[in-house]
Design an enzyme around this catalytic site. Structure first.
Site, mmCIF file in Angstrom:
data_model
loop_
_atom_site.group_PDB
_atom_site.id
_atom_site.type_symbol
_atom_site.label_atom_id
_atom_site.label_comp_id
_atom_site.label_asym_id
_atom_site.label_seq_id
_atom_site.Cartn_x
_atom_site.Cartn_y
_atom_site.Cartn_z
ATOM 1 C CG HIS A 1 -4.264 4.516 -0.573
ATOM 2 N ND1 HIS A 1 -3.169 3.703 -0.747
ATOM 3 C CD2 HIS A 1 -4.564 4.759 -1.853
ATOM 4 C CE1 HIS A 1 -2.940 3.103 -1.914
ATOM 5 N NE2 HIS A 1 -3.691 3.666 -2.767
ATOM 6 C CG ASP B 1 -1.665 1.268 1.327
ATOM 7 O OD1 ASP B 1 -1.539 2.221 0.884
ATOM 8 O OD2 ASP B 1 -2.975 1.281 1.994
ATOM 9 C CG HIS B 2 1.458 4.365 -3.094
ATOM 10 N ND1 HIS B 2 0.242 3.875 -3.549
ATOM 11 C CD2 HIS B 2 1.545 5.535 -3.206
ATOM 12 C CE1 HIS B 2 -0.433 5.171 -4.009
ATOM 13 N NE2 HIS B 2 0.379 6.248 -3.965
HETATM 14 C C1 BG6 Z 1 -3.703 4.615 -6.142
HETATM 15 C C2 BG6 Z 1 -5.039 4.694 -6.867
HETATM 16 O O1 BG6 Z 1 -3.331 3.702 -5.406
HETATM 17 O O2 BG6 Z 1 -3.432 5.789 -5.481
HETATM 18 C C3 BG6 Z 1 -5.255 5.871 -7.802
HETATM 19 O O3 BG6 Z 1 -5.342 3.547 -7.841
HETATM 20 C C4 BG6 Z 1 -4.877 6.991 -6.916
HETATM 21 O O4 BG6 Z 1 -6.642 5.971 -8.103
HETATM 22 C C5 BG6 Z 1 -3.445 6.970 -6.292
HETATM 23 O O5 BG6 Z 1 -4.763 8.133 -7.911
HETATM 24 C C6 BG6 Z 1 -3.043 8.209 -5.288
HETATM 25 O O6 BG6 Z 1 -1.918 8.171 -5.120
HETATM 26 P P1 BG6 Z 1 -1.039 9.469 -4.526
HETATM 27 O O7 BG6 Z 1 0.508 8.874 -4.116
HETATM 28 O O8 BG6 Z 1 -0.837 10.156 -5.805
HETATM 29 O O9 BG6 Z 1 -1.760 10.134 -3.707
#
Ligand code: BG6
Length: 505
Positions: free
Chosen positions: A248, A185-186
């Protein structure tokens, strides 16, 4: 490199090596880890995909990606030359056993050349329907027999619902030990997200007030200006609940609500987070109606440009019922959080891109100052900005300088940019380094993923069974549908405006 931590010889096998994730995130992250001295002296990156490419062509592609997407700017020639000699490409058919035999041979060759047994990290940067076949074939080829040295990284989405997540967990746990499985989960790799733990557990002044006695409510907003862009085929089958909240936003909530872990160790931290998910109040169909709101964007104008509505986006069903916005009120039913609402909202094509957690403290018990002094009164608020602004601000009341007594709200600010010279690493750098070090703290454990799905299933099921009659219900460049305001206004609150000193996208 600012630490004594050493990484061991490592071989990355990247499935989906020619895909978007590898180009935008993985290649720049590995290169920056190399620049910052985190890569081991012996490493190899084997990209694999269906397109036939030579090593040279693959390296050329990655160089272009790095030049375009790396936080450190264009690659430096000598550094690139050094880094790129460790990059290889293997064309593959993931269904074919010979593909895996080839990987086996390459791994053996590296081990023989390096006179060691390197860690092998299989990174599945592919569509989720390929996870099972790749995992099974890795296992059949006996490429992951040693739990100490082999790891598998799985990108999100992990399952489409509770049943499919369980199925995938079952399949993976039949092949790998949990200590080998790295579910990404980045958000967990973001510097500002990790800092929530540092802020909460390294400062003694917070713990006594971090509970229902002092905190009135919590808001978590992750808003994006972007629409679904080219990802309509994936997104139309997912929606905001699956794409953002299941992972997230619930993870952010866990960091805010978790109890103090005994130590900063993967299982300790993950146990405390899963406790939060288990304590979250389950939704009845009536609760879904009252506490969960969905939206879908219509067309509009963003920064002077006309943008299409969701249903007009490429690869989206023109009659789609998929939500691009969701706002939900949660409760964590435990001693610490009893009665404290956690409001969450996320959406695409919103007025501003920002990820922010606001902790609103209760009001003072007694007003000492006259009404004339407190016109711009605001309860104390702690605002944790994850992006694009990276800061933590405590909003307090102070006397405005002058001969009269007038109070206004001022910010006590910790701002990353003003405090540190060095650039924060990208989330993927942190996460890739952790896979090399074998540290699972910032990865999702199987039970966490399942708890999060279980919590959301009543909402998913209700929304799927009842088509929304008023989609699209918010226009591009807005703050989402009006009913999202009503959700929070019913409790006497409003969504706070989000810090925006620099725009992200
Ligand atoms: C991803 C989603 O996991 O996270 C995307 O699939 C979203 O839809 C993105 O835009 C948002 O990540 P960040 O790091 O740009 O906030």
């Amino acid at each position: 490199m600012s630490s004594n931590i050493k990484t061991s010889p490592t071989i990355f096998v990247i499935f989906g090596g020619t895909g978007d994730l590898a180009s935008r995130k993985l290649a720049p992250a590995l290169y920056n880890l190399f620049l910052d001295g985190w890569m081991p002296s012996q490493f190899s990156i084997i990209g694999t995909g269906r397109t036939p490419l030579s090593d040279e062509q693959f390296r050329e592609n990655l160089l272009n990606d790095i030049n375009q997407f790396s936080r450190s700017g264009k690659a430096v020639a000598e550094k690139w030359a050094e880094f790129s000699q460790n990059i290889y490409y293997q064309v593959s058919d993931i269904k074919n056993a010979d593909t895996y035999k080839e990987f086996g041979k390459r791994i053996d060759k590296h081990n023989a050349d390096w006179k060691t047994k390197a860690n092998v990290i299989y990174y599945l940067a592919v569509s989720p329907n390929f996870f099972p076949i790749i995992a099974s074939n890795i296992s059949k080829a006996k490429l992951a027999d040693d739990p100490k040295t082999t790891r598998i990284v799985i990108e999100k989405p992990f399952g489409h619902d509770l049943a499919t997540a369980k199925e995938l967990n079952k399949l993976l746990s039949g092949i790998f030990d949990e200590c080998q499985i790295y579910r990404i989960d980045h958000y967990l790799g973001k510097e500002t997200v990790q800092n929530i733990m540092a802020f909460r557990f390294a400062n003694s002044i917070l713990e006594p007030i971090w509970n229902r006695n002092y905190i009135e409510h919590v808001q978590i907003s992750v808003t994006e200006q972007l629409g679904v862009e080219e990802r309509g085929d994936y997104y139309d089958g997912a929606g905001a609940l699956r794409d953002m909240i299941q992972n997230h936003l619930l993870q952010l909530l866990c960091f805010v609500a978790m109890e103090t872990p005994i130590s900063f160790n993967a299982d300790e931290v993950r146990n405390r987070k899963v406790d939060v998910l288990r304590a979250m109040r389950r939704f009845t169909p009536e609760d879904v109606r009252l506490s969960a709101v969905r939206g879908q964007y219509g067309k509009g104008w963003m920064q002077g440009k006309e943008v299409p509505g969701y249903r007009e986006e490429p690869k989206v069903n023109p009659d789609s019922n998929t939500e691009t916005f969701a706002a939900i009120k949660f409760f964590v039913d435990n001693w610490r959080w009893h009665g404290v609402p956690f409001y969450m909202r996320t959406g695409k094509r919103m007025h501003q891109s920002a990820s922010v957690i606001s902790i609103q403290f209760k009001d003072v018990p007694h007003f000492v100052f006259p009404a004339s002094a407190t016109e711009s009164w605001q309860q104390n608020r702690l605002v944790i900005s994850i992006q694009p602004e990276m800061s933590i601000r405590l909003q307090v009341q102070a006397k405005r300088p002058g001969l009269d007594m007038v109070l206004n709200t001022v910010d006590m600010v910790f701002d990353y940019k003003g405090t540190y010279d060095n650039q924060a690493p990208e989330a993927y750098e942190t996460l890739l380094l952790d896979t090399m070090l074998g540290d699972q703290t910032l990865f999702m454990r199987g039970d966490q993923v399942e708890e999060a799905w279980e919590l959301l299933m009543p909402i998913l099921e209700t929304w799927e069974s009842k088509k929304s009659l008023n989609f699209p219900n918010y226009s591009a460049d807005s703050w989402g549908p009006e009913i999202a305001e009503a959700l929070i206004a019913r409790d006497g609150y409003h969504w706070f405006s989000l810090p925006s000193n620099n725009k992200k996208k």
